[in-house]
Enzyme design. Structure first.
Site, PDB file in Angstrom:
ATOM      1  N   ASP A 195       0.972  -1.154  -0.086  1.00 20.29           N
ATOM      2  CA  ASP A 195      -0.082   0.012  -0.030  1.00 20.29           C
ATOM      3  C   ASP A 195       0.997   1.171   0.068  1.00 20.29           C
ATOM      4  O   ASP A 195       1.695   1.482   0.912  1.00 20.29           O
ATOM      5  CB  ASP A 195      -1.004   0.186   1.326  1.00 20.29           C
ATOM      6  CG  ASP A 195      -1.987   0.888   1.137  1.00 20.29           C
ATOM      7  OD1 ASP A 195      -2.133   1.985   0.544  1.00 20.29           O
ATOM      8  OD2 ASP A 195      -3.201   0.782   1.692  1.00 20.29           O
TER       9      ASP A 195
ATOM     10  N   GLU B 107      -0.905  -4.523  -9.519  1.00 22.62           N
ATOM     11  CA  GLU B 107       0.058  -4.509 -10.501  1.00 22.62           C
ATOM     12  C   GLU B 107      -0.855  -3.947 -11.831  1.00 22.62           C
ATOM     13  O   GLU B 107      -0.329  -2.863 -12.639  1.00 22.62           O
ATOM     14  CB  GLU B 107       1.221  -5.457 -10.952  1.00 22.62           C
ATOM     15  CG  GLU B 107       2.124  -5.502 -12.120  1.00 22.62           C
ATOM     16  CD  GLU B 107       2.928  -6.605 -12.137  1.00 22.62           C
ATOM     17  OE1 GLU B 107       4.044  -6.266 -13.059  1.00 22.62           O
ATOM     18  OE2 GLU B 107       2.836  -7.486 -11.519  1.00 22.62           O
TER      19      GLU B 107
END
EC number: 2.1.1.33
Length: 259
Positions: free
Chosen positions: A164, A241
C-alpha cells in the site's frame, strides 16, 4: 453463497485489532516503523465453498497471529521437511503471484502473510486445488509476524510486492518500507538472503530509493540482478500491478542482499 463470515465473529470481538508492538522499545532503537493504529482485521464475505475449504485446510496450512507473546514457527515441522530455503511474502493479497511462482520453486518453502481473509481464502483454494505443497499462510500484519513468529536469520528471502503506497503525505508514516522494517528484515534474513520489493507508485519508488542504503546489513543490488539466487519473475500480473499498468504506471523493483 453465504452473506456472512461467521468464523471471525466466533473468534474475534467487535473492533478487534491485531497485536501491535512498540518496536522502538522492543528493539532498543530510534528507527522508523509503520504507525498502524487504524489497522484491523479486514472482514469480508466467503462463499460457502470457501468456508468449507477454509475449515478443512486452514488448521494445517495456515496460522493466525494472536495475542500470545511468542508464536515462533518451527518451519521444518510445519512444512514437514528439513534443509529447504524459506521465503516470506508480506502482503500476498489474493495470492495470484504466490500460486504462480510456487510450483517453479518447489524446493523452497513459501510463507504468505496477509490480513485480508478473503484474499487468503483465494490463495488457499489455489493451493489445495493445484496440489501446491510448498505454500503456507499466516493471517496477520507482516511486521508483527516478522517480530513475533520468525527467529533471527531464519529466512532466505522476503518479498514485498506492491505494498500500500499510502499516497497522502499525512499517511506516509504507515508505509511498510521504513528504516526500522529494513533493519528487522535484515535481522531475519540469513547471510546471502534476498529482499525483493516492487511498486508501481512513483512517489513510493522515490521514497524507497532514498532508503536503499539506510540499513548497513543490506547491500543494495539494484535491478535487475542477473545472479540473484532466487526467482524474481512474478510470472503473472497481480491485481494491483494490473491496475497500475492500466494507468500507465511504471513498475520499479528493488533487490537487496543480506551481508
Amino acid at each position: 453463497m453465504s452473506n456472512t463470515d461467521n468464523s471471525d465473529k466466533n473468534t474475534k470481538p467487535t473492533g478487534y485489532r491485531p497485536p501491535q508492538t512498540d518496536f522502538n522499545t522492543e528493539f532498543g532503537n530510534n528507527l522508523d516503523y509503520p504507525r498502524l493504529g487504524s489497522v484491523s482485521f479486514r472482514r469480508g464475505t466467503l462463499t460457502d465453498n470457501q468456508e468449507s475449504l477454509w475449515d478443512a485446510n486452514w488448521p494445517i496450512l495456515g496460522k493466525d497471529l494472536t495475542d500470545a507473546e511468542d508464536q515462533r514457527i518451527d518451519v521444518a515441522e510445519w512444512f514437514g521437511r528439513c534443509g529447504h530455503k524459506t521465503i516470506l511474502e508480506i502482503g500476498s493479497g489474493t495470492g495470484t503471484s504466490t500460486a504462480a511462482m510456487a510450483p517453479l520453486e518447489a524446493d523452497t518453502n513459501i510463507i504468505a502473510v496477509e490480513l485480508y481473509k478473503p484474499g487468503l481464502a483465494k490463495l488457499l483454494g489455489a493451493v489445495v486445488r493445484g496440489d501446491i505443497s510448498n505454500v503456507r499462510m499466516i493471517r496477520g500484519d507482516g511486521v508483527e509476524v516478522l517480530t513475533r513468529m520468525l527467529p533471527e536469520e531464519s529466512l532466505d528471502g522476503v518479498r514485498i510486492y506492491f505494498p500500500d503506497p499510502w499516497p497522502k503525505a499525512r499517511h506516509h508514516k504507515r508505509r511498510i518500507i521504513q528504516s526500522g522494517v529494513l533493519n528487522l528484515i535484515a535481522s531475519r534474513l540469513k547471510p546471502g538472503g534476498v529482499l525483493h520489493v516492487a511498486t508501481d507508485h512513483a512517489d513510493y519508488a522515490e521514497w524507497i530509493t532514498e532508503l536503499v542504503n539506510v540499513e548497513p546489513q543490506l547491500e543494495f543490488m539494484g535491478w535487475p540482478w542477473d545472479e540473484c539466487p532466487q526467482l524474481t519473475d512474478r510470472q503473472v500480473i497481480t491485481k494491483f500491478e494490473g491496475k497500475g499498468l492500466d494507468k500507465d504506471h511504471t513498475i520499479t523493483e528493488f533487490l537487496w542482499r543480506r551481508k
